[in-house]
Design a protein around this motif. Sequence first.
Motif, PDB file in Angstrom:
ATOM      1  N   PHE A 104      -9.725 -12.694   4.877  1.00 31.62           N
ATOM      2  CA  PHE A 104     -11.011 -12.337   4.287  1.00 31.62           C
ATOM      3  C   PHE A 104     -11.381 -10.946   4.791  1.00 31.62           C
ATOM      4  CE2 PHE A 104     -10.696 -16.797   5.209  1.00 31.62           C
ATOM      5  CZ  PHE A 104     -11.269 -17.493   4.150  1.00 31.62           C
ATOM      6  N   GLN A 105     -12.079 -10.162   3.980  1.00 30.37           N
ATOM      7  CA  GLN A 105     -12.610  -8.849   4.406  1.00 30.37           C
ATOM      8  C   GLN A 105     -11.534  -8.043   5.141  1.00 30.37           C
ATOM      9  OE1 GLN A 105     -15.853 -10.768   6.664  1.00 30.37           O
ATOM     10  NE2 GLN A 105     -17.265  -9.631   5.364  1.00 30.37           N
ATOM     11  N   LEU A 106     -10.396  -7.910   4.498  1.00 30.42           N
ATOM     12  CA  LEU A 106      -9.231  -7.303   5.145  1.00 30.42           C
ATOM     13  C   LEU A 106      -9.101  -5.825   4.794  1.00 30.42           C
ATOM     14  CD1 LEU A 106      -5.689  -8.711   5.574  1.00 30.42           C
ATOM     15  CD2 LEU A 106      -5.942  -6.561   4.334  1.00 30.42           C
ATOM     16  N   GLN A 107      -8.848  -5.009   5.795  1.00 29.36           N
ATOM     17  CA  GLN A 107      -8.431  -3.622   5.614  1.00 29.36           C
ATOM     18  C   GLN A 107      -7.399  -3.314   6.685  1.00 29.36           C
ATOM     19  OE1 GLN A 107     -11.488  -0.580   5.771  1.00 29.36           O
ATOM     20  NE2 GLN A 107     -10.170   0.975   4.879  1.00 29.36           N
ATOM     21  N   GLY A 110       0.816  -1.208   0.000  1.00 27.95           N
ATOM     22  CA  GLY A 110       0.000   0.000   0.000  1.00 27.95           C
ATOM     23  C   GLY A 110       0.849   1.257   0.000  1.00 27.95           C
ATOM     24  N   SER A 111       0.211   2.397  -0.169  1.00 26.31           N
ATOM     25  CA  SER A 111       0.892   3.700  -0.190  1.00 26.31           C
ATOM     26  C   SER A 111       0.764   4.380   1.161  1.00 26.31           C
ATOM     27  CB  SER A 111       0.292   4.595  -1.278  1.00 26.31           C
ATOM     28  OG  SER A 111       0.398   3.999  -2.550  1.00 26.31           O
ATOM     29  N   LEU A 112       1.800   5.101   1.543  1.00 24.80           N
ATOM     30  CA  LEU A 112       1.778   5.856   2.791  1.00 24.80           C
ATOM     31  C   LEU A 112       0.602   6.831   2.781  1.00 24.80           C
ATOM     32  CD1 LEU A 112       3.196   6.621   5.458  1.00 24.80           C
ATOM     33  CD2 LEU A 112       4.534   8.285   4.156  1.00 24.80           C
ATOM     34  N   GLY A 113      -0.167   6.833   3.877  1.00 26.64           N
ATOM     35  CA  GLY A 113      -1.332   7.703   3.964  1.00 26.64           C
ATOM     36  C   GLY A 113      -2.590   7.101   3.388  1.00 26.64           C
ATOM     37  N   ARG A 114      -2.522   5.853   2.897  1.00 29.21           N
ATOM     38  CA  ARG A 114      -3.686   5.139   2.389  1.00 29.21           C
ATOM     39  C   ARG A 114      -3.784   3.792   3.114  1.00 29.21           C
ATOM     40  NH1 ARG A 114      -5.180   6.752  -2.877  1.00 29.21           N
ATOM     41  NH2 ARG A 114      -4.827   9.015  -3.064  1.00 29.21           N
ATOM     42  N   SER A 115      -4.990   3.269   3.192  1.00 32.10           N
ATOM     43  CA  SER A 115      -5.166   1.923   3.742  1.00 32.10           C
ATOM     44  C   SER A 115      -5.173   0.913   2.601  1.00 32.10           C
ATOM     45  CB  SER A 115      -6.464   1.821   4.545  1.00 32.10           C
ATOM     46  OG  SER A 115      -7.591   2.066   3.721  1.00 32.10           O
ATOM     47  N   TYR A 116      -4.890  -0.328   2.934  1.00 32.22           N
ATOM     48  CA  TYR A 116      -4.929  -1.420   1.953  1.00 32.22           C
ATOM     49  C   TYR A 116      -6.185  -2.235   2.228  1.00 32.22           C
ATOM     50  CZ  TYR A 116      -3.822  -5.880  -0.293  1.00 32.22           C
ATOM     51  OH  TYR A 116      -3.868  -7.025  -1.049  1.00 32.22           O
ATOM     52  N   MET A 117      -6.980  -2.506   1.187  1.00 29.93           N
ATOM     53  CA  MET A 117      -8.232  -3.233   1.373  1.00 29.93           C
ATOM     54  C   MET A 117      -8.310  -4.397   0.406  1.00 29.93           C
ATOM     55  SD  MET A 117     -12.178  -1.864   0.962  1.00 29.93           S
ATOM     56  CE  MET A 117     -12.148  -0.915   2.479  1.00 29.93           C
ATOM     57  N   CYS A 118      -8.785  -5.541   0.912  1.00 28.85           N
ATOM     58  CA  CYS A 118      -9.023  -6.702   0.055  1.00 28.85           C
ATOM     59  C   CYS A 118     -10.152  -7.531   0.661  1.00 28.85           C
ATOM     60  CB  CYS A 118      -7.770  -7.559  -0.097  1.00 28.85           C
ATOM     61  SG  CYS A 118      -7.820  -8.645  -1.542  1.00 28.85           S
ATOM     62  N   GLY A 178       0.758   6.351   8.736  1.00 22.01           N
ATOM     63  CA  GLY A 178       0.065   7.535   8.241  1.00 22.01           C
ATOM     64  C   GLY A 178      -1.383   7.656   8.655  1.00 22.01           C
ATOM     65  N   LEU A 179      -1.739   7.157   9.832  1.00 25.04           N
ATOM     66  CA  LEU A 179      -3.114   7.307  10.318  1.00 25.04           C
ATOM     67  C   LEU A 179      -3.383   8.743  10.761  1.00 25.04           C
ATOM     68  CD1 LEU A 179      -3.428   4.046  12.402  1.00 25.04           C
ATOM     69  CD2 LEU A 179      -4.904   4.649  10.502  1.00 25.04           C
ATOM     70  N   THR A 180      -4.606   9.208  10.531  1.00 26.15           N
ATOM     71  CA  THR A 180      -5.039  10.526  10.986  1.00 26.15           C
ATOM     72  C   THR A 180      -6.255  10.367  11.884  1.00 26.15           C
ATOM     73  OG1 THR A 180      -4.262  11.532   8.920  1.00 26.15           O
ATOM     74  CG2 THR A 180      -5.796  12.813  10.266  1.00 26.15           C
ATOM     75  N   ARG A 181      -6.138  10.836  13.134  1.00 27.90           N
ATOM     76  CA  ARG A 181      -7.217  10.770  14.130  1.00 27.90           C
ATOM     77  C   ARG A 181      -7.715   9.338  14.338  1.00 27.90           C
ATOM     78  NH1 ARG A 181      -8.295  15.246  11.098  1.00 27.90           N
ATOM     79  NH2 ARG A 181      -9.836  14.123   9.862  1.00 27.90           N
ATOM     80  N   GLY A 182      -6.814   8.386  14.204  1.00 23.86           N
ATOM     81  CA  GLY A 182      -7.156   6.994  14.487  1.00 23.86           C
ATOM     82  C   GLY A 182      -8.165   6.390  13.537  1.00 23.86           C
ATOM     83  N   GLN A 183      -8.257   6.927  12.301  1.00 26.29           N
ATOM     84  CA  GLN A 183      -9.228   6.438  11.328  1.00 26.29           C
ATOM     85  C   GLN A 183      -8.507   5.941  10.072  1.00 26.29           C
ATOM     86  OE1 GLN A 183     -12.581   6.348  11.950  1.00 26.29           O
ATOM     87  NE2 GLN A 183     -12.148   7.175  13.998  1.00 26.29           N
ATOM     88  N   PHE A 184      -9.132   4.970   9.401  1.00 30.81           N
ATOM     89  CA  PHE A 184      -8.610   4.512   8.124  1.00 30.81           C
ATOM     90  C   PHE A 184      -8.645   5.659   7.115  1.00 30.81           C
ATOM     91  CE2 PHE A 184      -9.897   0.132   9.500  1.00 30.81           C
ATOM     92  CZ  PHE A 184      -8.649  -0.472   9.339  1.00 30.81           C
TER      93      PHE A 184
END
Length: 418
Positions: free
Chosen positions: A356-359, A331-339, A364-370
């Motif tokens: 399964f159902q992975l994120q 994944g890229s810094l500042g982005r989440s990886y989803m599959c 690079g988290l901001t305010r503890g959110q994806f």
Amino acid sequence: MTPTHPCVVGIACFAILGCVTVAQALVTLEVTEGNSTCIKAELSASFSITYDTANGTRTVMVPLPGSAVVGGASSCGGDGRSPWLVALFGDGHTLGLSFSSNNSLYSVSNLTLQYNLSDVTTFPEANSTDVVTVETTSVGMVARVNTTYRCISVSPVIVGGATVTFSNVKMEAYMTGDDLSPNESVCTADQNSPTAPLHPPSTTTAAPVPVPTPGTPNQGSYSVSNSNGTVCLLARMALQLNISHFSALQNKTIQEVVNLLPNQTTSSGSCDPSSATLVLTQGGTTNLSFLFTLNTTSNRYHLSGLSVVAAWSDMTAPFNTSNSSLDYLRGSLGRSYMCSSEQTLAVDQNFSLNTFQLQVQPFGLTRGQFAQAEECQLDQDNMLIPIVVGAALAGLVLIVLIAYLIGRKRRPAGYQTI
């Protein structure tokens, strides 16, 4: 560490020429209390450590030298304290092993590595002179009480941004005598070695027998916080462990698939600028560790290491394995990886992890959110298939409609003469 030490020659070779052969001494360490020995270890170890320089990063291989000694922080435990074996070596470096027991099994419950970046012989051109401490609870050294843990095979352990590689290990904690027990708990790697068979020989070599799968696992939510309480890693995923091991009940090697249960699993770990570790622990039976690494040049991260320790009831000995040279979940810094699709992460011939159902977002988290998600290729392909099929059907309908309209236009008007 002096420049003339033979182990340092191996370090310089690795750092400058990229060699991987490092002289490793067999070190004997004992923790005593009064006239009694409570912990004894005979082992070889080396440490692969990545650190920052003015020109980027550099990786060195540091061996545990034969001159290593037991430090004063070592203890036999008691009064609520865990037994500790602390080895001191070089210019301010330490390796610490903490032990725990449940009366039937004992294990290395915590591994701590401390290295001194001001040691210019070992860490040339380091940007920092800090003493860095990294630790992990996913070590994989488990043995039955009153037996010696034995693992001659090479066994890497991921700890923060470093890897500790053990070999030729014979070790016992909670000892009742002054020497290692003649009874041994043999690690999984040695069980699979042709030179160290644990199980009775068989006349035929059979593939692992698969057992019924438990169905799709439930998704769990996990997080890691840094020292100031800020969330630095988030993960949502459903996990399934696929392990080949020798079954005591069936007296043969089986391939067992077990779901990780989120309501029985706790998460821990650590975060550094270029590495992050997530450790999932399910009771006292399963410990799963993920190591994510960030390339600060490309600002891309990936899952570089996975390790597992499993002590399931049907196993003849605790199972442990790890791999620190993986390349999954990019994944890229500042982005989440989803599959959302099922993925199989192969670790070695005896262990793979189904997701399964992975994120996940380890940096690079901001305010503890994806952050905004980058979808895996499997999800993109799964979306592309219905689009292609729909477009093909639409094209077919259009062709039929055009043919119909052309046919109507060519049909003569009025009545035909007979």
